[in-house]
Every structure is written in structure tokens, then in C-alpha cells.
Design an enzyme around this catalytic site. Structure first.
Site, PDB file in Angstrom:
ATOM      1  N   GLN A 220      12.149  -3.803  -3.509  1.00  0.00           N
ATOM      2  CA  GLN A 220      10.958  -2.957  -3.519  1.00  0.00           C
ATOM      3  C   GLN A 220      10.339  -2.868  -2.128  1.00  0.00           C
ATOM      4  OE1 GLN A 220       9.720  -4.757  -7.820  1.00  0.00           O
ATOM      5  NE2 GLN A 220       8.089  -3.578  -6.848  1.00  0.00           N
ATOM      6  N   ARG A 367       3.731  -5.242 -13.001  1.00  0.00           N
ATOM      7  CA  ARG A 367       2.632  -4.265 -12.978  1.00  0.00           C
ATOM      8  C   ARG A 367       1.289  -4.957 -12.945  1.00  0.00           C
ATOM      9  NH1 ARG A 367       5.036   0.605 -16.491  1.00  0.00           N
ATOM     10  NH2 ARG A 367       4.535   2.246 -15.038  1.00  0.00           N
ATOM     11  N   CYS A 368       1.065  -5.673 -11.871  1.00  0.00           N
ATOM     12  CA  CYS A 368      -0.054  -6.611 -11.876  1.00  0.00           C
ATOM     13  C   CYS A 368      -1.130  -6.326 -10.851  1.00  0.00           C
ATOM     14  CB  CYS A 368       0.494  -7.979 -11.581  1.00  0.00           C
ATOM     15  SG  CYS A 368       1.320  -7.966  -9.989  1.00  0.00           S
ATOM     16  N   GLU A 737      -0.068   0.848 -12.163  1.00  0.00           N
ATOM     17  CA  GLU A 737      -0.317  -0.384 -12.905  1.00  0.00           C
ATOM     18  C   GLU A 737      -1.482  -0.310 -13.879  1.00  0.00           C
ATOM     19  OE1 GLU A 737       1.154  -3.667  -9.719  1.00  0.00           O
ATOM     20  OE2 GLU A 737      -0.439  -2.318  -9.184  1.00  0.00           O
TER      21      GLU A 737
HETATM   22  N1  MCN Z   1       0.736   9.604  -8.804  1.00  0.00           N
HETATM   23  C1  MCN Z   1       0.188  10.872  -8.904  1.00  0.00           C
HETATM   24  N2  MCN Z   1      -1.166  11.022  -8.734  1.00  0.00           N
HETATM   25  C2  MCN Z   1      -1.981   9.952  -8.494  1.00  0.00           C
HETATM   26  C3  MCN Z   1      -1.422   8.662  -8.421  1.00  0.00           C
HETATM   27  C4  MCN Z   1      -0.038   8.513  -8.559  1.00  0.00           C
HETATM   28  O1  MCN Z   1       0.907  11.823  -9.164  1.00  0.00           O
HETATM   29  N3  MCN Z   1      -3.283  10.110  -8.315  1.00  0.00           N
HETATM   30  C5  MCN Z   1       2.191   9.406  -8.889  1.00  0.00           C
HETATM   31  C6  MCN Z   1       2.731   8.879  -7.547  1.00  0.00           C
HETATM   32  O2  MCN Z   1       2.875   9.823  -6.576  1.00  0.00           O
HETATM   33  C7  MCN Z   1       3.990   8.177  -7.993  1.00  0.00           C
HETATM   34  C8  MCN Z   1       3.571   7.564  -9.316  1.00  0.00           C
HETATM   35  O3  MCN Z   1       2.493   8.378  -9.810  1.00  0.00           O
HETATM   36  O4  MCN Z   1       5.031   9.095  -8.142  1.00  0.00           O
HETATM   37  C9  MCN Z   1       3.073   6.121  -9.180  1.00  0.00           C
HETATM   38  O5  MCN Z   1       2.268   6.050  -8.052  1.00  0.00           O
HETATM   39  P1  MCN Z   1       1.386   4.798  -7.560  1.00  0.00           P
HETATM   40  O6  MCN Z   1       0.310   4.542  -8.517  1.00  0.00           O
HETATM   41  O7  MCN Z   1       1.052   5.031  -6.142  1.00  0.00           O
HETATM   42  O8  MCN Z   1       2.371   3.530  -7.680  1.00  0.00           O
HETATM   43  P2  MCN Z   1       3.654   3.205  -6.791  1.00  0.00           P
HETATM   44  O9  MCN Z   1       4.414   4.427  -6.539  1.00  0.00           O
HETATM   45  O10 MCN Z   1       3.283   2.334  -5.671  1.00  0.00           O
HETATM   46  O11 MCN Z   1       4.501   2.394  -7.855  1.00  0.00           O
HETATM   47  C10 MCN Z   1       4.271   1.019  -8.085  1.00  0.00           C
HETATM   48  C11 MCN Z   1       3.870   0.754  -9.516  1.00  0.00           C
HETATM   49  C12 MCN Z   1       4.072  -0.676  -9.786  1.00  0.00           C
HETATM   50  S1  MCN Z   1       3.335  -1.783  -8.757  1.00  0.00           S
HETATM   51  C13 MCN Z   1       4.888  -1.107 -10.789  1.00  0.00           C
HETATM   52  S2  MCN Z   1       4.999  -2.766 -11.064  1.00  0.00           S
HETATM   53  C14 MCN Z   1       5.633  -0.170 -11.575  1.00  0.00           C
HETATM   54  C15 MCN Z   1       5.028   1.174 -11.608  1.00  0.00           C
HETATM   55  O12 MCN Z   1       4.639   1.568 -10.391  1.00  0.00           O
HETATM   56  N4  MCN Z   1       6.978  -0.261 -11.640  1.00  0.00           N
HETATM   57  C16 MCN Z   1       7.689   0.797 -12.162  1.00  0.00           C
HETATM   58  N5  MCN Z   1       5.668   2.100 -12.359  1.00  0.00           N
HETATM   59  C17 MCN Z   1       7.012   1.995 -12.562  1.00  0.00           C
HETATM   60  N6  MCN Z   1       7.702   3.022 -13.130  1.00  0.00           N
HETATM   61  C18 MCN Z   1       9.045   2.923 -13.239  1.00  0.00           C
HETATM   62  N7  MCN Z   1       9.713   3.956 -13.788  1.00  0.00           N
HETATM   63  N8  MCN Z   1       9.734   1.826 -12.824  1.00  0.00           N
HETATM   64  C19 MCN Z   1       9.098   0.778 -12.291  1.00  0.00           C
HETATM   65  O13 MCN Z   1       9.785  -0.275 -11.856  1.00  0.00           O
HETATM   66 CU1  CUN Z   2       2.799  -6.773  -9.379  1.00  0.00          CU
HETATM   67  S1  CUN Z   2       4.256  -5.671 -10.226  1.00  0.00           S
HETATM   68 MO1  CUN Z   2       4.243  -3.980  -9.088  1.00  0.00          MO
HETATM   69  O1  CUN Z   2       3.111  -4.669  -7.963  1.00  0.00           O
HETATM   70  O2  CUN Z   2       5.621  -3.998  -8.250  1.00  0.00           O
END
Ligand code: MCN
Ligand code: CUN
Length: 783
Positions: A220, A367-368, A737
Site C-alpha cells: 500500500q 479500515r481504521c 474508512e
Molecule cells: N472519493 C470520492 N469523493 C470523496 C472521497 C473519496 O469520490 N469525497 C473516492 C476516492 O477518489 C477514491 C475512493 O473514493 O477513489 C476512496 O478514497 P479515500 O477516502 O481517499 O481513501 P483511499 O483512496 O486513501 O483508500 C484507503 C481506504 C482505506 S484506508 C482502506 S483500509 C480501504 C478503503 O480505502 N481499503 C480498501 N477502501 C477499500 N476498497 C477496496 N476495494 N479495497 C480496499 O483494500
Molecule cells: Cu488502517 S486500514 Mo487503511 O488505513 O489501509
């Protein structure tokens, strides 16, 4: 319904996922799909004991086994100064055990052979002579003065790893002394595991001629892994290329560096051939980054009418044998001090004691958002305890205590500055949409008939998006993120980001941001992540940080391109730069809407016809260090019915209203919410990793550690409010998360609400049917 990828101005639209065609057709490229010429396979020998002295290891028979090329033990690694590796939490962790083992399934030796089968067979022939030692499983017992001290490598006087506190102790005590109402509740967040479909694995490929190591790894955070590997191994960083191919789910499990990774690298360095290591499901569940395992006690001081005054929290955090929690350096308990949640507490004092036990290391995953899940569960659970005590409806109690819209930016008593929020609006929408008053009426009628129905609310606040780098670093590496955009002459774009998605849809959403800023369609933009030789440096995808950090970088990087594009447009339109206007699709001369040029015209000119003195080409890089975190929030409501005969809980309805600021792609956000709710549901009702007294792990595979199927999973209802982040370039907050952070409390609150007439105040997760059945029988409830 999904919108076509060719639409212009795609921000905020449900554009179909660009990555799906390859996944749906089986054309994804996961680590185990990669087969290199001359590749060898590695299998790890693991400890059957949770705590034992290693008297000797005999590898001679294994070395003779068919196909075996190498057997590595801890002593071999010690000779290379690699027996221990640093963890992300300033601790050290054994790569292969030397002296003793500290948890069941700990890595003891590595066997490398021509085929996977040969490696697995030969691993059975490594004979380890163990002398069992007393085992400490319970973190409370681990803190008792006569407990054996587990970590002989550290100068430990006890098994305490750290004591950490936040807030004002004196001021909090003062409010408690004079408070008319005080409630107190012990709450356990069980040990759970992210359990992605694809376990962890890697291929280390060391080229003896060039000295370059290519390391394919389920990661990651590829750049951070490259830096750590360089520091640990002494290999120069430019001679390491980390490639994180398609990742089959991460959920935090693929943030840490695991011993198997290091062993595969050592083996490839020694043998000069590629070495593949892929975990089994059991290895994944028993030895890699677990989640939670927090034993919390919360007290709330309040007025008679339920208005809160102060919060006091004491927590014992079971970290297992090594502190390998993936938290920012200055935060050993992560962002747990966000535990005052959505409520306007005057004061708060929070303490966390991290403890060593004979269990596998880990601590932050699943997802923490860095321990926010524990914090949100605790406060949302205890607010319900307070509501019951003062006899106020839990929705009403929350409204009375919300931080009000006008109070943002809001400074919390534990030091956080919440960027924005509108909690009343979100809860009001949720109550309306679920028909709260009707449901309460129905519940009253059912109660009168002796039926058990419950309604549970959770109005949580999340905190995601680390940086800013002045406060957040991991192992000294500052937390910001990056984007690099290159526009080709025909107006097609490749963008590379420092994060690394694992299913979250970045190839679509980040393309949407860039397309929006440049007047292109999502189809025009390819987003690439996960190759350290090509992507700019970033800290990776976890803690819902990608949108708040790399999403910001993508927007600002595109704006940098647009600045130059505007100059070229002026040149093409033969007007001054200040007379060029951009309407989201094309650039035109002010007052002359008929004279327009598009990004495609400009891109071509950038390589063929730039104004005199201008550097040709059209590309930019942006490193974005956010000024603050973002604080998404939500209002979740669960409705449950309990079967008195079996104790089974049926989740009849579940509504999640989320607020993650500006939404880039509503369909993807909904998908994220569905996935996270399903995990929260699993945590609430079926997931736990227990141990017996001897430290034997009792949930080692998906027969014991349950993953919900489509049949188990409730139908999710979703909605949203939009309170943009005032400091994010497009107003977006993270969301990945939120559903896992917010939902466990809603489920548990609903079950406790159903059982409240019996005098039940709390049930610890997971709420198995037998637990409910037992409570019912204890209270004389029969069918
Ligand atoms: N998004 C959006 N509009 C927003 C916020 C987010 O359209 N206002 C979209 C983003 O652009 C992205 C998705 O939603 O495509 C998730 O965005 P974000 O909240 O920024 O999270 P990350 O991309 O950093 O993903 C990490 C988060 C975490 S920490 C875990 S744990 C987790 C999760 O995402 N693991 C996943 N969702 C998951 N989903 C899948 N399919 N697989 C994982 O391993
Ligand atoms: Cu803590 S689970 Mo996500 O932050 O990759």
C-alpha cells in the site's frame, strides 16, 4: 447508473470505473500472476509455540530435499546484521527468530526451492528444538508485577510499551468532581483482521549484473517500502525498484513490512535468482497486521439533561510481541484522541497503555484511520449509555451535544482542529429518511407484545488525510503526497501519483479530478500508481489519505499545467494572457466566445508552436502538503429484530448518511460505503481472533474467522450531505474508512436498545447469536 468515461466536466459524476474491464475479464495482474524466468519459491517455517526458547535448529535434512537451494535461519540473518528489522513504531521486530519465539506462527526459518511444492515439503524437514516458556496472553496480566518480561532484547522492566496521554487531566477531574451525572462503561474492541482476498506476497528479483533489485510486492506504500528496504539492507535506493502490481484488497494489511518480504530479498541477493513468496490464508490471518484489540473504559460527566461536560478514557492496547503498529511517529495510539467525537465536551483526558503479549504483532489495520475506529465506537457506545441513564432519546441526546455548524473550525479539548461539519443536518436527514418517529412507535407496540426490536444510532466524526508534514511522519518520512502529470502532443494524459490503490478506484477518480481541471474527459487520462521508478515520491494509500493528499496534489498539479496552457492559449488566440478565459471545456478570448482553443490544440502547440522563449512540453509535478487533516462525518441508523428462540439478530434496515465534502464520484463513494459497512457488520456480529491460555490462535482460517457472504449481508441504504473541506483544493474529504469507523456502534447500539427492557446496558462485540441467547435465558426470556 454509471456515466460514460467520455463525458466532459466529469467531477461529481458517477463515471464507470476505468479499472473494471480488466478485473472483470480476469486481466488483472496480481503478484501471483507474475512468473519470472528462473524463479524460485520460498516457504516459511513457523513456530508452533507462543513463547519458547530455541535450543537448536537442524536444517541438514531440509537442505538435502529435492529442489532445495537455500535454507535461512535467524543465525544466518544475524551474521548479515539482518536478524531484526525496525518497525514503523520505533520498535524492532525479529525477521527470523533468534534465541526465542514470542508468538505462535512466528517466522523461524525460510526454505527456498525450485517449486512451491518442494519448498513446502522441505519446510517440514527443518527440525527446531523448543523449550516452552510461560505464555502471557492477557494484556492485564502482562502488566502485573510478576509477569514474565517478554522482550529480552529491550531494557524493559515490565511489558509496558508506552504510556500516552492527551487532554487536560486536572481540568477534567475538576468537572467530574462537580458533575450531577457520571456514567462509566468498559468496552472491548476485539482483535480482528483485515483479511483481504489476496494474502500478502512478493517476488524479489536481484540482477547480479546491474546490481538492481526489482521487488514486486503487495504494498500500500511502495515508496516508503523502498526507503525502508534501502535503510535496512544498505542497498542504494536508486538500485531498488518497488512495483506494487494490482492489489487484491489491502484494508491496511499491506502497509507493514513483513519478515517474509525480507527473507525473499535476502534469498534473491544470495542466489541471484528471482524468489517468490506468497502467504497462505492461515499465515495471513495468524501472523500479519491484526487490528484493534483495545480494552477501553470511558466515563462521561454530564448535566441532568444529558449535556456533556467531560470525558475520561483509559485504554489498554494489546500490541502483541512487537510494536509494529503503523502509526505516525508522534502518535503511538494513532489518532485515538479524536474520541470526543462529534460532541462539544468542555474537557477530556485520554490515556493509552500499550502492552506486549505473546501474540502476533500489528495493531493498526482494517479500515481504521489510525485507531479512529476504536475511538468512534467507544464514544458512540457510551453516548447511548448516557442517554439511557438520563432518560433522553439517543437522537435527542446527540443533538443536544453536537458541535454546532457555527463552531467550525472547532478546536477539540484533545487538540484537534476540525475543519468543517454540519452534524445536525446529517442526523436530521437520516432520521427523516429512516422514519425515526414511526420506528419508535412500532418499537413501543412490539415491546408491549414482548417482541425485541432495536434502533441504533451512530453520529461519528472521522479524521483522515495525514499530513500535514509538520505533525505527521512515519519513521521520520514526512507525510505529504504527490502527482505528476504529462500531457502528450495529442492531448492525452498520463498521471502518476505517490499513493497506491487496492480497489478504491483511483484510476477513475483521480482521472476525473485531472480531466475536470484540464477540460478533458476521464477517458483522456491514464492514472498510474505503484511503480517507484516512475511515480513521484508519496507515502501511500491508507488512513483514507489518498483523496485529501494525492487528490489535492492532482488538482494543484493540473492547475499548474493549466497556467502554462493559458499562456499557450493566449499565443494561439493572439490575445493577452489576462484576456483568456477557461470555461471547463475550452479556452477562449474574453468577449469573443467563438474564438476557442481546447486542451488538445494547446497540447499540440506545446510541442510544436510555443511562444518565443517558452520551454516546450506540457508537464508538471506537485508535492502537496495539506494544511490540516479533513474531518468527514456521518449519521448511521440500524434497525434490528431479535429472535427470542435462537438469539439471532436480523438487521432489518441500515441507513448510512455520509458527509465527505465534495464528492468526486458518487458511485465509487457508495461502493466504498457498502464495502466498509459490510466489514463493520462482520466486526459487530462475527469476527474475533481469540487465543487460548497457551497462546494458541483459535481463528486461523475462514472457517473460524468469518467473512460475511452476500446472503449474510443486509441491504444498505445510503445518502449524503456535502460540507466541503475549506482547505482542500476541491473541498473533498476522505471516505474509505468512514463506514467501518461509524457502523459498529450503530449495530451494537441497536442490539442493546432491543434488549434494554431487560436491563442490558452493554454487550461486547462480536454479538454472536449464542451471546444474545444466553442473555435472554439469563433474564428468563423464552420463546
Ligand atoms: N472519493 C470520492 N469523493 C470523496 C472521497 C473519496 O469520490 N469525497 C473516492 C476516492 O477518489 C477514491 C475512493 O473514493 O477513489 C476512496 O478514497 P479515500 O477516502 O481517499 O481513501 P483511499 O483512496 O486513501 O483508500 C484507503 C481506504 C482505506 S484506508 C482502506 S483500509 C480501504 C478503503 O480505502 N481499503 C480498501 N477502501 C477499500 N476498497 C477496496 N476495494 N479495497 C480496499 O483494500
Ligand atoms: Cu488502517 S486500514 Mo487503511 O488505513 O489501509
Amino acid at each position: 447508473m454509471a456515466v460514460r468515461q467520455t463525458e466532459l466536466r466529469p467531477l461529481g459524476k458517477s463515471v464507470g470505473r476505468k479499472e473494471d474491464p480488466r478485473f472483470i475479464r480476469g486481466k488483472g495482474r496480481y503478484i501471483d500472476d507474475i512468473v519470472l524466468p528462473g524463479m524460485l519459491y520460498m516457504c516459511l517455517v513457523r513456530s508452533p509455540y507462543a513463547h519458547a526458547r530455541i535450543k537448536s535448529i537442524d536444517t541438514s535434512e531440509a537442505m538435502q530435499a529435492p529442489g532445495v537451494k537455500l535454507v535461512i535461519t535467524g543465525e544466518d540473518l544475524a551474521a548479515m546484521n539482518l536478524a531484526w528489522m525496525p518497525t514503523m513504531a520505533n520498535d524492532q521486530q525479529m525477521v527470523l527468530a533468534t534465541g526465542k519465539v514470542l508468538y505462535q506462527y512466528q517466522e523461524v526459518a525460510a526454505v527456498i526451492a525450485e517449486t512451491r511444492e518442494q519448498a513446502v515439503d522441505a519446510a517440514q524437514l527443518v527440525y527446531v528444538d523448543y523449550e516452552p516458556l510461560p505464555v502471557v496472553v492477557d494484556p492485564f496480566k502482562a502488566l502485573e508485577p510478576d509477569a514474565p518480561i517478554l522482550r529480552e532484547d529491550r531494557e524493559q522492566k515490565s511489558n509496558l510499551i508506552f504510556h500516552w496521554e492527551a487532554g487536560d487531566k486536572e481540568a477534567t477531574e475538576e468537572l467530574f468532581r462537580n458533575a450531577p451525572v457520571v456514567v462509566k462503561q468498559d468496552v472491548r474492541f476485539p482483535r480482528v483482521h483485515p483479511s483481504p482476498l489476496e494474502p500478502c506476497g512478493c517476488i524479489a528479483d536481484y540482477n547480479t549484473a546491474t546490481g538492481k533489485l526489482t521487488w514486486y510486492v503487495t504494498s500500500q506504500a511502495p515508496h516508503a517500502h523502498r526507503t525502508v528496504l534501502s535503510l535496512v539492507s544498505g542497498l542504494p535506493e536508486h538500485q531498488i525498484r518497488v512495483i506494487s502490481p494490482d492489489v487484491g484488497g489491502g484494508f491496511g494489511n499491506k502497509v507493514p513490512v513483513y519478515p517474509g518480504y525480507v527473507c525473499a530479498v535476502v534469498a534473491s541477493l544470495k542466489l541471484g535468482r528471482p524468489v517468490k513468496w506468497i502467504e497462505t490464508r492461515t499465515e495471513n490471518t495468524t501472523s500479519t497486521g491484526f487490528a484493534r484489540d483495545y480494552h477501553m473504559t470511558a466515563e462521561i460527566a454530564a448535566e441532568e439533561d444529558g449535556r456533556v461536560l467531560a470525558l475520561r478514557v483509559k485504554t489498554i492496547a494489546d500490541h502483541g510481541a512487537f510494536d509494529a503498529a503503523a502509526d505516525p511517529s508522534k502518535f503511538p495510539a494513532g489518532l485515538f484522541s479524536i474520541v470526543t467525537g462529534s460532541y462539544d465536551f468542555k474537557e477530556a483526558f485520554v490515556e493509552v497503555d500499550g502492552v506486549y503479549t505473546n501474540k502476533a504483532p500489528g495493531g493498526v489495520a482494517y479500515r481504521c484511520s489510525f485507531r479512529v475506529t476504536e475511538a468512534a465506537y467507544l464514544i458512540e457506545r457510551v453516548m447511548d449509555v448516557l442517554a439511557r441513564r438520563v432518560g433522553v432519546d439517543p437522537a435527542e441526546l446527540r443533538k443536544r451535544n453536537f458541535i454546532r455548524k457555527e463552531q467550525f473550525p472547532y478546536k477539540s479539548p484533545t487538540g484537534w482542529t476540525y475543519d468543517s461539519g454540519d452534524y445536525e443536518k446529517t442526523l436530521a436527514l437520516a432520521l427523516e429518511k429512516i422514519g425515526y418517529e414511526e420506528l419508535r412507535k412500532e418499537q413501543a407496540e412490539k415491546r408491549a407484545r414482548g417482541e425485541l426490536m432495536g434502533i441504533g444510532i451512530s453520529t461519528f466524526t472521522e479524521v483522515v488525510g495525514a499530513g500535514p508534514s509538520h505533525t505527521f511522519d512515519i519513521m521520520g518520512i514526512k507525510m505529504f503526497d504527490s502527482a505528476q502529470i504529462r500531457v502528450h502532443p495529442t492531448g492525452k494524459v498520463i498521471a502518476r501519483l505517490g499513493v497506491r490503490h487496492q480497489g478504491q478506484g483511483h484510476e477513475t477518480t483521480f482521472a476525473q479530478i485531472i480531466a475536470q481541471e484540464l477540460g478533458l474527459s476521464t477517458d483522456d487520462v491514464i492514472v498510474e500508481e505503484g511503480d517507484t521508478d516512475t511515480a513521484p515520491y508519496g507515502l501511500g494509500t491508507y488512513a483514507s489519505r489518498s483523496t485529501p493528499t494525492a487528490g489535492g496534489a492532482a488538482a494543484l498539479c493540473a492547475r499548474r499545467i493549466r497556467e502554462k496552457a493559458k499562456k499557450i492559449a493566449a499565443h494561439l488566440l493572439e490575445v493577452g494572457e489576462e484576456d483568456v478565459v477557461f470555461d471547463g471545456v475550452a479556452f477562449s478570448a474574453k468577449g469573443l466566445a467563438s474564438r476557442t482553443v481546447t486542451m488538445k490544440d494547446i497540447a499540440f502547440a506545446a510541442y510544436t508552436n510555443v511562444p518565443e522563449g517558452m520551454e516546450p512540453g506540457l508537464e508538471a509535478t506537485y508535492y502537496y502538503d495539506p494544511p490540516n487533516l479533513t474531518f468527514p462525518h456521518g449519521a448511521y441508523i440500524a434497525v434490528v429484530d431479535i429472535d427470542k428462540g435462537t438469539g439471532a439478530v436480523k438487521v432489518r434496515r441500515f441507513l448510512a448518511v455520509d458527509d465527505c465534502g465534495t464528492v468526486i464520484n458518487p458511485m465509487i463513494v457508495e461502493g466504498q460505503v457498502h464495502g466498509g459497512l459490510t466489514e463493520g457488520f462482520a466486526i459487530a456480529f462475527m469476527q474475533d481472533i481469540p487465543f487460548d491460555e497457551d497462546g494458541n490462535c483459535l481463528a486461523t482460517n475462514w472457517m473460524d474467522y468469518l467473512v460475511p457472504t452476500a446472503l449474510d449481508t443486509p441491504k444498505w441504504e445510503t445518502d449524503r450531505t456535502v460540507t466541503p473541506s475549506p482547505h482542500h483544493p476541491i473541498g473533498a474529504k476522505g471516505v474509505g474508512e468512514s463506514p467501518n469507523v461509524g457502523s459498529p456502534a450503530a449495530f451494537v447500539n441497536a442490539v442493546v436498545d432491543a434488549l434494554a427492557p431487560l436491563g442490558v446496558e452493554h454487550i461486547d462485540m462480536p454479538i454472536y447469536p449464542w451471546k444474545v441467547w444466553k442473555i435472554l435465558r439469563e433474564h428468563g426470556v423464552t420463546e
